[in-house]
Design a protein around this motif. Structure first.
Motif, short mmCIF file in Angstrom:
data_model
loop_
_atom_site.label_atom_id
_atom_site.label_comp_id
_atom_site.label_asym_id
_atom_site.label_seq_id
_atom_site.Cartn_x
_atom_site.Cartn_y
_atom_site.Cartn_z
N VAL A 236 53.47 35.20 15.37
CA VAL A 236 54.46 34.16 15.65
C VAL A 236 53.82 32.78 15.46
CG1 VAL A 236 55.97 33.18 17.39
CG2 VAL A 236 55.62 35.64 17.29
N LEU A 237 52.59 32.63 15.96
CA LEU A 237 52.05 31.27 16.04
C LEU A 237 51.35 30.85 14.76
CD1 LEU A 237 50.74 31.36 19.70
CD2 LEU A 237 52.82 30.33 18.81
N PHE B 99 54.49 32.29 11.74
CA PHE B 99 55.87 31.81 11.97
C PHE B 99 56.92 32.89 11.81
CE2 PHE B 99 54.12 27.73 12.01
CZ PHE B 99 53.34 27.55 10.89
N PRO C 89 64.84 22.62 20.45
CA PRO C 89 63.74 21.70 20.13
C PRO C 89 62.62 21.74 21.18
CG PRO C 89 65.83 20.61 19.79
CD PRO C 89 66.14 21.97 20.35
N LEU D 1 60.46 24.63 20.76
CA LEU D 1 59.50 24.52 19.65
C LEU D 1 58.32 23.65 20.04
CD1 LEU D 1 62.04 24.30 16.74
CD2 LEU D 1 60.21 25.97 16.99
N VAL D 2 58.57 22.65 20.86
CA VAL D 2 57.42 21.82 21.30
C VAL D 2 56.48 22.69 22.12
CG1 VAL D 2 56.76 19.87 22.74
CG2 VAL D 2 58.78 19.70 21.27
N ALA E 258 56.11 25.85 21.74
CA ALA E 258 55.44 26.73 20.77
C ALA E 258 54.30 25.96 20.11
CB ALA E 258 56.44 27.18 19.71
N ALA E 259 54.50 24.66 19.86
CA ALA E 259 53.43 23.87 19.22
C ALA E 259 52.20 23.84 20.13
CB ALA E 259 53.92 22.43 18.97
N THR E 260 52.43 23.61 21.45
CA THR E 260 51.26 23.57 22.35
C THR E 260 50.59 24.94 22.39
OG1 THR E 260 52.94 23.91 24.03
CG2 THR E 260 51.98 21.71 23.88
N ALA F 28 50.54 27.13 19.96
CA ALA F 28 49.80 27.32 18.70
C ALA F 28 48.47 26.58 18.77
CB ALA F 28 50.65 26.78 17.54
N LEU F 29 48.52 25.38 19.38
CA LEU F 29 47.27 24.61 19.51
C LEU F 29 46.27 25.40 20.36
CD1 LEU F 29 46.38 21.82 18.58
CD2 LEU F 29 47.00 20.92 20.82
#
Lengths: 214, 190, 62, 308
Positions: free
Chosen positions: B17-18, B21, B170, B173-174, B176-178, B180-181
């Motif tokens: 997922v990360l 995608f 949205p 997704l933010v 998810a961004a953290t 992924a980081l």
């Protein structure tokens, strides 16, 4: 005729497939690291989406209701494999760039979504128009995403002709040491997508509020 | 030993997922509550494991000898769809409790990108049988883990004060961004 | 020669899928989980049967 | 019941049409893709059969060593092989067999083997030995590059297996080439100035007309002033009547293992038999220093015997 025109407009903005309906997010996030990947993918999706809409809407009365989804998937899978073979044979550099994503278009929700929601209920011409408008909406969203990610991520905006690999234009916008390389990674992809989606929702809310107040 | 490092790599480092995608549609849609996230995750593990093995067998026993490699995409899709129907039927017949937990999510998985991706990955990476088995368990396990973590975060989001336009997907997704980081820290593990 | 194999293979797979699909829809849902709902309104894939937009249709013609 | 038959037939027909359409498009695009793949390999294949037109042969090899098999119409078959040698990155090379079975070409594509050792597998010395062979011979290893040449021979064996099966040539595939031909060359005269090898006689045992000298001599390490190296010690038996060397043997080895110790074979030491102070003896390629220290020891023994 204005029904097709309005479906064309809303395909781009209000019902934007990517930021509005969250269809096809998988490939949007992954492919938008470079401009010509995005355009290549967009063109492939436009082609597959339009043809699948046309075929499905042509057969919409024959397909029994119970197994409509498997039939759609088989039709789309055939189309995608054919597109993959054509690109592999005639645009090899594009093929090496898109690679696994061409075969992922099949499960890309955008095509299945539109086939089910629109093509199975409307005429061939309307479906074709919808396919093109959705495809263009998809490509535009890919462009927006890849512009942001490529400029912020690598600082260089370049575009090369997929068939001959010759770079058409390439200029540096952000000098090398100020580049935020995070935008090339998945983190950047998620962030860019979230902001674009939020921007679109804000725009739509603002427009609704304006209409409501009038 | 190499299999264990493969397992860890598939779960932590190139998590499906990360970093790839894939499986975003269920990732955004189903992870509102922890119970539905776990249900979806386990159903995905079950389907990916079974479908990948059948696709692997079909590919090497039928498609390669007959030189029908170009039929691979359709075969895998039909195999996945049939396997989902078969599993749903079996669960309906034999274990109502399991059906109560998982049954609802099975039809969702037919159009899930992860299943097709894993089935194809086993072929393109030319994995042997054991590697295919390990890969077909590791990738969905990574998916389940991320889904559960994400559901936990999202439950707290309900009470958070989010700007109007970020509500819903949205902000997901933010998050998810953290994540992924955070997960990119595992890169050098194996 | 290959076309024959391809068509035969397609027919076999299609047949199996349709058969399973039909048998699946014939097996009764175990009691007590008739109105199971997956809370996935977040996802906009209208093609999947779980999507709220389907319920109106299904309720009226079953 | 009618419903299910209708559904199944419908889906089966759709899948059949799909399969048919795919085959048609595949037959249309497959040759284009294949010719493109050959185009990429072309300029490598031209190195061996310039001007021939190549078609790709189906690669049924399961060892994973053969990357591609190409037939040069009417001339022979070229195999693109890959294996890992001493260095972690695998090396790639081409081997070609003419239709009559003789080796048509042997060409390195990419290799990061250590030069002076592994890389020698593609220098003329080994290339000439390979070019002289046919597809039914066993290919020899290369002394001083054992790790790399084992990989090369293993890959060539896979190619041989395919070629011989194709041409119906019977051959004994597990024949191993006799002990690797000890590549010797550039002889050194026994009376040449080998002073810096510092060969000194440490013991002398007379036995009838033969005397056995124990001689210590510097080798590769000590000559280049490297630490943790010691002298090489040889036992030289000299025939006093005609001042010729009866035999020579190494009792202590102080040079680099795996390289210098290659000279410690009867095959090499037999070269010294019957040598006098005026004759000259070959050195083992890749182990020049240790060979020279043996020759210096023999010279010291002959001088000591001559001095009587």
């Amino acid at each position: 005729m204005n029904k097709n025109k309005s479906s064309f407009i809303n395909g781009l903005l209000t019902e934007n497939p990517v930021f509005g309906l969250y269809l096809g997010i998988c490939s949007t996030l992954a492919i938008t690291t470079s401009l010509n990947n995005a355009i290549g993918m967009g063109v492939a999706v436009i082609f597959v989406l339009t043809f699948s809409n046309i075929i499905i809407s042509a057969m919409r009365n024959i397909i029994p209701n119970e197994i409509r989804i498997p039939v759609y998937i088989v039709i789309i899978a055939t189309l995608v494999t054919i597109v993959e073979m054509l690109i592999h044979a005639y645009a090899p550099s594009l093929y090496s760039a898109l690679g696994a994503f061409i075969s992922l278009i099949v499960v890309n929700c955008i095509i299945l979504g539109r086939a089910e929601a629109f093509a199975s209920k409307n005429g061939i011409l309307a479906s074709a128009m919808d396919g093109i408008s959705m495809g263009i909406g998809y490509t535009l969203s890919l462009l927006v995403m890849s512009l942001i990610r490529q400029i912020l991520g690598t600082g260089i905006l370049s575009f090369s002709n997929p068939f001959t690999d010759a770079t058409i234009f390439s200029f540096t916008i952000i000098p090398e040491n100020y580049v935020i390389s995070m935008f090339k990674d998945p983190t950047g992809a998620f962030l860019t997508f979230a902001c674009c989606a939020a921007a679109l929702t804000a725009y739509i809310n603002h427009k609704k509020k304006k209409e409501a107040s009038r | 030993m190499e299999l264990v490092s493969m397992f860890i790599a598939a779960v932590l480092i190139n998590n499906i997922v990360l970093t790839k995608f894939l499986g975003m549609c269920p990732f955004l849609g189903v992870s509102k509550k922890m119970s539905s996230a776990v249900g979806m995750g386990v159903a995905v593990i079950f389907v990916i494991f079974g479908a990948s093995l059948i696709s692997y067998a079909l590919y090497y026993l039928v498609l390669v000898p007959l030189h029908l490699e170009y039929m691979q995409l359709i075969t895998f899709i039909l195999v996945i769809a049939s396997f989902v129907q078969f599993v749903e039927m079996v669960i309906k017949k034999y274990s109502p409790s399991l059906y109560k937990a998982l049954g609802v999510y099975l039809p969702l998985i037919t159009t899930n990108c992860t299943v097709l991706y894993v089935a194809q990955q086993n072929i393109t990476e030319q994995y042997s049988l054991i590697e295919t088995i390990v890969n077909s368990i590791a990738v969905p396990a990574g998916f389940l883990m991320v889904l559960v973590i994400f559901a936990a975060i999202r439950e707290r989001l309900e009470s958070a004060d989010i700007p109007e336009c970020f509500k819903g997907n949205p902000i997901a997704l933010v998050c998810a961004a953290t994540m992924a980081l955070a997960f990119s820290a595992f890169a050098g593990l194996v | 020669m290959q076309v024959f194999y391809a068509i035969l293979f397609g027919v076999v797979l299609g047949g199996i899928y349709a058969g399973l699909y039909y048998m699946n829809h014939k097996t009764p849902v175990p009691k007590g989980c008739e109105n199971l709902k997956a809370d996935c309104e977040g996802c906009k894939v209208t093609s999947c049967e779980m999507h709220p937009s389907h319920n109106i249709k299904e309720t009226n013609h079953d | 019941m009618k419903k299910i038959i209708y559904l199944t037939c419908f889906l089966a027909i759709v899948c059949a049409i799909a399969g048919g359409a795919l085959t048609v498009v595949n037959d249309m695009t497959a040759p284009v893709i294949e010719s493109m793949a050959i185009e990429a390999e072309k300029e490598n294949l031209e190195l061996i059969y310039p001007g021939a037109d190549f078609t790709e042969v189906e690669n049924t090899d399961d060892t994973g060593l053969i990357l591609g098999i190409y037939e040069a119409a009417g001339q022979g078959y070229v195999y693109k092989l890959q294996n890992t040698g001493y260095s972690s990155t695998p090396f790639q090379f081409l081997i070609a067999f003419n239709l009559d079975g003789t080796v048509g070409g042997y060409q390195m594509l990419q290799s990061s083997e250590t030069n002076g050792f592994g890389a020698r597998a593609w220098e003329d010395e080994y290339t000439n030995t390979i070019l002289g062979l046919t597809s039914s011979d066993a290919f020899p290893l290369l002394s001083g590059a054992t790790v790399t040449s084992t990989g090369v021979v293993e890959a060539i064996d896979a190619a041989k297996a395919h070629f011989n099966a194709l041409q119906g040539i019977e051959y004994d595939e597990n024949a191993v080439a006799e002990a690797p031909a000890l590549a010797t060359g550039n002889p050194v005269a026994l009376n040449s100035d080998l002073a810096d090898y510092n060969a000194t006689v440490t013991d002398e045992v007379a036995d009838g007309d033969k005397t056995t000298y124990t001689v210590t001599a510097y080798g590769f390490g000590l000559l280049n002033g490297q630490s943790d190296y010691s002298e090489n010690v040889f036992e030289v038996v000299v025939n006093n009547t005609d001042l010729t060397i009866d035999s020579i043997a190494m009792t202590q080895f102080g040079d680099t293992a795996g390289i210098g110790d290659k000279i410690d074979t009867p095959e090499y030491f037999d070269l010294f038999k019957g040598a006098t102070i005026d004759s000259s003896v070959d050195t083992v390629t890749g182990a020049t220093f240790t060979s020279n220290s043996a020759i210096a020891a023999a010279q010291a023994a002959l001088n000591a015997a001559g001095g009587q």
